[in-house]
Every structure is written in C-alpha cells, then in structure tokens.
Design a protein around this motif. Structure first.
Motif, PDB file in Angstrom:
ATOM      1  N   LEU A   1      13.117  -8.176  14.968  1.00 21.99           N
ATOM      2  CA  LEU A   1      14.299  -7.344  15.176  1.00 21.99           C
ATOM      3  C   LEU A   1      14.224  -6.617  16.514  1.00 21.99           C
ATOM      4  O   LEU A   1      15.248  -6.407  17.172  1.00 21.99           O
ATOM      5  N   ALA A   2      13.017  -6.243  16.930  1.00 25.62           N
ATOM      6  CA  ALA A   2      12.843  -5.610  18.240  1.00 25.62           C
ATOM      7  C   ALA A   2      13.258  -6.552  19.358  1.00 25.62           C
ATOM      8  O   ALA A   2      13.781  -6.116  20.392  1.00 25.62           O
ATOM      9  N   ARG A   3      13.043  -7.838  19.153  1.00 28.77           N
ATOM     10  CA  ARG A   3      13.436  -8.836  20.142  1.00 28.77           C
ATOM     11  C   ARG A   3      14.928  -9.129  20.121  1.00 28.77           C
ATOM     12  O   ARG A   3      15.548  -9.341  21.160  1.00 28.77           O
ATOM     13  N   ARG A   4      15.491  -9.134  18.911  1.00 30.49           N
ATOM     14  CA  ARG A   4      16.899  -9.501  18.758  1.00 30.49           C
ATOM     15  C   ARG A   4      17.589  -8.468  17.890  1.00 30.49           C
ATOM     16  O   ARG A   4      17.657  -8.607  16.673  1.00 30.49           O
ATOM     17  N   PRO A   5      18.122  -7.405  18.481  1.00 38.18           N
ATOM     18  CA  PRO A   5      18.692  -6.296  17.717  1.00 38.18           C
ATOM     19  C   PRO A   5      19.887  -6.724  16.874  1.00 38.18           C
ATOM     20  O   PRO A   5      20.730  -7.522  17.292  1.00 38.18           O
ATOM     21  N   ARG A   6      19.947  -6.151  15.675  1.00 38.97           N
ATOM     22  CA  ARG A   6      21.106  -6.267  14.788  1.00 38.97           C
ATOM     23  C   ARG A   6      21.312  -4.906  14.138  1.00 38.97           C
ATOM     24  O   ARG A   6      20.335  -4.166  13.948  1.00 38.97           O
ATOM     25  N   PRO A   7      22.523  -4.558  13.770  1.00 39.87           N
ATOM     26  CA  PRO A   7      22.760  -3.209  13.238  1.00 39.87           C
ATOM     27  C   PRO A   7      21.993  -2.910  11.955  1.00 39.87           C
ATOM     28  O   PRO A   7      21.384  -1.844  11.823  1.00 39.87           O
ATOM     29  N   VAL A   8      22.029  -3.827  10.985  1.00 42.86           N
ATOM     30  CA  VAL A   8      21.358  -3.605   9.702  1.00 42.86           C
ATOM     31  C   VAL A   8      20.728  -4.912   9.239  1.00 42.86           C
ATOM     32  O   VAL A   8      21.418  -5.942   9.180  1.00 42.86           O
ATOM     33  N   VAL A   9      19.447  -4.856   8.904  1.00 42.92           N
ATOM     34  CA  VAL A   9      18.728  -6.022   8.400  1.00 42.92           C
ATOM     35  C   VAL A   9      18.010  -5.629   7.117  1.00 42.92           C
ATOM     36  O   VAL A   9      17.254  -4.646   7.100  1.00 42.92           O
ATOM     37  N   ALA A  10      18.246  -6.368   6.040  1.00 44.20           N
ATOM     38  CA  ALA A  10      17.544  -6.149   4.779  1.00 44.20           C
ATOM     39  C   ALA A  10      16.430  -7.174   4.637  1.00 44.20           C
ATOM     40  O   ALA A  10      16.552  -8.316   5.088  1.00 44.20           O
ATOM     41  N   VAL A  11      15.329  -6.742   4.019  1.00 52.53           N
ATOM     42  CA  VAL A  11      14.184  -7.631   3.782  1.00 52.53           C
ATOM     43  C   VAL A  11      13.801  -7.524   2.300  1.00 52.53           C
ATOM     44  O   VAL A  11      13.438  -6.443   1.845  1.00 52.53           O
ATOM     45  N   PRO A  12      13.880  -8.640   1.539  1.00 51.02           N
ATOM     46  CA  PRO A  12      14.466  -9.926   1.933  1.00 51.02           C
ATOM     47  C   PRO A  12      15.984  -9.851   1.966  1.00 51.02           C
ATOM     48  O   PRO A  12      16.583  -8.955   1.357  1.00 51.02           O
ATOM     49  N   ARG A  13      16.599 -10.815   2.593  1.00 51.86           N
ATOM     50  CA  ARG A  13      18.041 -10.770   2.806  1.00 51.86           C
ATOM     51  C   ARG A  13      18.816 -10.744   1.490  1.00 51.86           C
ATOM     52  O   ARG A  13      19.807 -10.028   1.352  1.00 51.86           O
ATOM     53  N   TRP A  14      18.353 -11.536   0.497  1.00 47.47           N
ATOM     54  CA  TRP A  14      19.089 -11.625  -0.759  1.00 47.47           C
ATOM     55  C   TRP A  14      19.152 -10.283  -1.474  1.00 47.47           C
ATOM     56  O   TRP A  14      20.130  -9.981  -2.157  1.00 47.47           O
ATOM     57  N   ARG A  15      18.119  -9.452  -1.278  1.00 46.31           N
ATOM     58  CA  ARG A  15      18.130  -8.144  -1.923  1.00 46.31           C
ATOM     59  C   ARG A  15      19.174  -7.228  -1.277  1.00 46.31           C
ATOM     60  O   ARG A  15      19.772  -6.385  -1.945  1.00 46.31           O
ATOM     61  N   GLY A  16      19.373  -7.401   0.011  1.00 49.45           N
ATOM     62  CA  GLY A  16      20.415  -6.630   0.670  1.00 49.45           C
ATOM     63  C   GLY A  16      21.789  -6.944   0.096  1.00 49.45           C
ATOM     64  O   GLY A  16      22.601  -6.043  -0.144  1.00 49.45           O
ATOM     65  N   VAL A  17      22.051  -8.228  -0.142  1.00 50.85           N
ATOM     66  CA  VAL A  17      23.322  -8.636  -0.745  1.00 50.85           C
ATOM     67  C   VAL A  17      23.447  -8.051  -2.150  1.00 50.85           C
ATOM     68  O   VAL A  17      24.497  -7.526  -2.542  1.00 50.85           O
ATOM     69  N   GLN A  18      22.361  -8.115  -2.909  1.00 51.12           N
ATOM     70  CA  GLN A  18      22.380  -7.636  -4.292  1.00 51.12           C
ATOM     71  C   GLN A  18      22.672  -6.144  -4.381  1.00 51.12           C
ATOM     72  O   GLN A  18      23.547  -5.709  -5.139  1.00 51.12           O
ATOM     73  N   VAL A  19      21.953  -5.351  -3.595  1.00 47.23           N
ATOM     74  CA  VAL A  19      22.127  -3.898  -3.718  1.00 47.23           C
ATOM     75  C   VAL A  19      23.464  -3.452  -3.135  1.00 47.23           C
ATOM     76  O   VAL A  19      24.059  -2.482  -3.623  1.00 47.23           O
ATOM     77  N   ARG A  20      23.969  -4.157  -2.134  1.00 47.97           N
ATOM     78  CA  ARG A  20      25.287  -3.795  -1.611  1.00 47.97           C
ATOM     79  C   ARG A  20      26.378  -4.090  -2.626  1.00 47.97           C
ATOM     80  O   ARG A  20      27.383  -3.366  -2.711  1.00 47.97           O
ATOM     81  N   LEU A  21      26.190  -5.142  -3.414  1.00 43.18           N
ATOM     82  CA  LEU A  21      27.142  -5.444  -4.483  1.00 43.18           C
ATOM     83  C   LEU A  21      27.121  -4.327  -5.526  1.00 43.18           C
ATOM     84  O   LEU A  21      28.180  -3.864  -5.977  1.00 43.18           O
ATOM     85  N   LEU A  22      25.929  -3.879  -5.903  1.00 42.40           N
ATOM     86  CA  LEU A  22      25.818  -2.775  -6.856  1.00 42.40           C
ATOM     87  C   LEU A  22      26.432  -1.498  -6.288  1.00 42.40           C
ATOM     88  O   LEU A  22      27.092  -0.735  -7.009  1.00 42.40           O
ATOM     89  N   ASP A  23      26.244  -1.272  -4.992  1.00 41.59           N
ATOM     90  CA  ASP A  23      26.801  -0.082  -4.355  1.00 41.59           C
ATOM     91  C   ASP A  23      28.326  -0.125  -4.335  1.00 41.59           C
ATOM     92  O   ASP A  23      28.988   0.906  -4.456  1.00 41.59           O
ATOM     93  N   ALA A  24      28.872  -1.327  -4.215  1.00 45.47           N
ATOM     94  CA  ALA A  24      30.323  -1.482  -4.169  1.00 45.47           C
ATOM     95  C   ALA A  24      30.956  -1.359  -5.556  1.00 45.47           C
ATOM     96  O   ALA A  24      32.164  -1.134  -5.665  1.00 45.47           O
ATOM     97  N   LEU A  25      30.147  -1.504  -6.619  1.00 44.14           N
ATOM     98  CA  LEU A  25      30.653  -1.466  -7.992  1.00 44.14           C
ATOM     99  C   LEU A  25      29.854  -0.431  -8.788  1.00 44.14           C
ATOM    100  O   LEU A  25      29.053  -0.778  -9.667  1.00 44.14           O
ATOM    101  N   PRO A  26      30.017   0.847  -8.485  1.00 50.79           N
ATOM    102  CA  PRO A  26      29.175   1.868  -9.115  1.00 50.79           C
ATOM    103  C   PRO A  26      29.315   1.934 -10.629  1.00 50.79           C
ATOM    104  O   PRO A  26      28.338   2.238 -11.334  1.00 50.79           O
ATOM    105  N   GLY A  27      30.504   1.660 -11.148  1.00 53.43           N
ATOM    106  CA  GLY A  27      30.669   1.657 -12.599  1.00 53.43           C
ATOM    107  C   GLY A  27      29.816   0.591 -13.261  1.00 53.43           C
ATOM    108  O   GLY A  27      29.124   0.852 -14.257  1.00 53.43           O
ATOM    109  N   ALA A  28      29.858  -0.607 -12.700  1.00 50.45           N
ATOM    110  CA  ALA A  28      29.038  -1.695 -13.226  1.00 50.45           C
ATOM    111  C   ALA A  28      27.554  -1.387 -13.058  1.00 50.45           C
ATOM    112  O   ALA A  28      26.738  -1.681 -13.936  1.00 50.45           O
TER     113      ALA A  28
END
Length: 288
Positions: A233-260
C-alpha cells in the motif's frame, strides 16, 4: 537516493526507488515492528517511534538503528519527528500505527479510559497525519498510511469505544484526502489499512474476554501478513484497503444493514467465541 519531483512518490508510475524516509509509530513490537521491518526490506529508511524508548531502540537495531521516543498525543513532538525524518532526503511515508484496545460495554468505561482511547487512536493519528502533511504538502509528495481496523468500518460489538475511535479516523483520513485533492495536492496521499484481528500482544490476553470476541470472528492474521500488505500500500496508495478483502465486503454489508446486523448478533458473537477457543488450542492457552 534522489528526491523525486513534485507528484512522484510511492506508487507513481516509473518510480523505482522509495523517496526519503518513513516514520512508523507504535513500532516497538507487534504490527508496528513488523511494518517497520517490511518497509526496511522494501528499501525505506525507517524511523521507528514508540512511547517505550528501550523497546523501540531494540526493535530498530537490526533495521539501521534509527529510533526515537514518541507519545503520539504530543502534537509538537510529532512535528519534531516529521522534521527529523524530512532531513533524511525527504519524508516519503508516515505510518500511524500506535493504538490501544479496550473491550466491554461502553457504559463500563470511565471518562479517563474513553478519553485515552480517543487521544491515542484518533487524536494521536491526527497529530501524526498533520505533522507529516505539513512537510509533504511543501515537498509536493508523500503518503500517510493510517492503520485502522475492520472496527473502523463496522460497529464491532464489545469494542464500542475502540470502534468509535477508529470510525473517526476513517472519516478524518478520507476527508483529508479529499481536502488535499481540492487544494491541488495530487502527489500527497492518505490511506486507511483496515485489517481483521491480528495475533499480536493486543489480543494475547483476550482469549477469555467475551468483549473481544468480534476480533476473532474472521481470519486471525499474522503481523507479517498485514505488514506485507502495508508495504504494498505504501507503494501504491489507495483510500481504504481491508485485509483480507472479503472481510471488508462482509463488514461493510453489515454496516449498511444495521437492523439485520443486530438480528445476527448472537450468531456473530458465537462465531467469535469459537474463534477464541480455537486460538487457545493453537497456542496452548498462552502467548507465542
């Protein structure tokens, strides 16, 4: 090593060598030490900082021996570190890694504990970011890498105050990146690295802590794995990187659906407790 022209820096097209020095906070052990080692292996001149002077000097010894004592809550001290690093051919990278974890319901923490978490995790990272940017904006290049957590992307149960401090850091980082672009700074970057739970001293004593179960719900990472991703990431900047990537998708989905997410909470925490038991078996119930 030649200082790059304006707009160059880690990740810039055609840039083979890293520019100048890198600063890592909270580098005496755990993830900070691993990040410093990965950056050193990648060619950076690394200034390791930590509140523990002896421990950070020991960590720095095999990496060139450059270390300083730093309490990230001290704004002036952060500015001094940035100036010192800039004197070594420019400040190319600042990694805000220092952080503390508290667990349990928010109402169980006293005011001093809440303040300390926010002062280290949020205000400390802000101090480092702004100290670095004061140099980088003048240089015309540079990269601030803020080590956040998946708890910065979702409200982690049992780690509420910690997650709040990390959410604030994500908002500050993305907003600051936007402000830099609006001000015409194209070669200065701010990134957030959001790893899953990492087996470091921060979690070593949390195997029987139900408040820390959220940190064991996914893939328990090694410091070295996260450090390698930080170096990339230091070599190739990006605004937000999750490790592992699939967990970033998972938790963002949960964040978008707080009731669920609330309805799934018992199952999520059960997974976390199972993860703690699994890690206890792997480690014999103790530390590495």
């Amino acid at each position: 090593m030649t200082t790059p022209t304006t707009g160059a820096g880690p990740g810039a097209a055609g840039t083979a060598a890293v520019p100048g020095a890198a600063v890592v906070t909270g580098a005496a052990g755990g993830l900070g030490r691993a990040i410093a080692a990965a950056l050193h292996a990648d060619g950076w001149r690394v200034l390791l900082t930590d509140i523990d002077a002896d421990a950070v000097a020991t960590a720095a010894a095999p990496l060139g021996g450059w270390s300083r004592t730093l309490d990230v809550r001290d704004e002036a001290a952060c500015a001094d570190i940035a100036a010192e690093a800039a004197g070594r051919g420019g400040l190319g990278l600042w990694v805000n890694n220092a952080g503390i974890l508290v667990t349990g319901p928010s109402w169980e923490h006293d005011a001093a504990t809440r303040r300390r978490v926010l002062e280290v995790n949020t205000l400390g990272a802000m101090n480092g970011t702004l100290a670095a940017l004061a140099v980088m904006r003048t240089q015309g290049y540079g990269h601030v890498l803020n080590v956040v957590s998946l708890a910065g992307l979702v409200a982690a149960p049992g780690e509420t105050v910690y997650a709040a401090s990390k959410h604030a850091l994500v908002a500050f980082s993305i907003g600051t990146q936007a402000d830099l672009r609006l001000a015409g700074h194209r070669g200065v970057h701010v990134s957030c690295l959001c790893p899953d739970g990492i087996w470091t001293p921060m979690l070593h004593d949390r195997l029987d802590d139900p408040g820390a179960a959220a940190s064991f719900t996914g893939t328990l990472l090694t410091p070295e794995r996260v450090a390698r991703r930080a170096a990339r990431l230091a070599r190739r900047p990006r605004p937000v990187v999750a490790v592992p990537r699939w967990r970033g998708v998972q938790v963002r989905l949960l964040d978008a659906l707080p009731g669920a997410a609330l309805r799934l909470l018992p199952a999520v925490m059960a997974v976390g407790r199972a993860g703690q038991r699994r890690q206890r078996r792997r480690t014999g119930g103790g530390h590495h």
